[in-house]
Design a protein around this motif. Structure first.
Motif, mmCIF file in Angstrom:
data_model
loop_
_atom_site.group_PDB
_atom_site.id
_atom_site.type_symbol
_atom_site.label_atom_id
_atom_site.label_comp_id
_atom_site.label_asym_id
_atom_site.label_seq_id
_atom_site.Cartn_x
_atom_site.Cartn_y
_atom_site.Cartn_z
ATOM 1 N N UNK A 58 0.832 -1.198 0.000
ATOM 2 C CA UNK A 58 0.000 0.000 0.000
ATOM 3 C C UNK A 58 0.870 1.253 0.000
ATOM 4 N N UNK A 59 0.616 2.158 -0.907
ATOM 5 C CA UNK A 59 1.364 3.399 -0.979
ATOM 6 C C UNK A 59 2.670 3.276 -1.737
ATOM 7 N N UNK A 60 3.003 2.082 -2.184
ATOM 8 C CA UNK A 60 4.250 1.846 -2.930
ATOM 9 C C UNK A 60 3.958 0.751 -3.952
#
Length: 85
Positions: free
Chosen positions: A42-44
């Motif tokens: 998440x987020x990457x």
């Protein structure tokens, strides 16, 4: 059947909780978890754990494969040319 119990979602089969999602967003799976291709951070989203072929696992960072473990136990690190062989 799924039900909400004190901030917890559970999938119940008989008296067993097979899948639980608690209020801290922790997921517990009591059996096999089937993933079609990859787990994405998440987020990457260009970092993932993939399952690119039968009995093969790979790790991608920065959008490209950095590590692969093949079905015969071969470990390939940062060598995409070797993966194509």
């Amino acid at each position: 059947m799924s039900k909400l119990i004190t901030n917890t979602i559970r999938h119940v089969d008989g008296s067993n909780d097979n899948i639980t999602l608690d209020s801290s967003q922790n997921v517990t799976v009591e059996a096999d978890l089937t993933i079609p291709d990859k787990i994405i951070h998440s987020g990457d989203t260009n970092t993932s754990i993939r399952f690119p072929a039968a009995d093969t696992v790979s790790v991608e960072t920065g959008g490209s494969e950095k590590l692969r473990i093949t079905s015969v136990g071969e470990v390939i690190i940062n060598d995409t040319a070797k993966v194509a062989d």
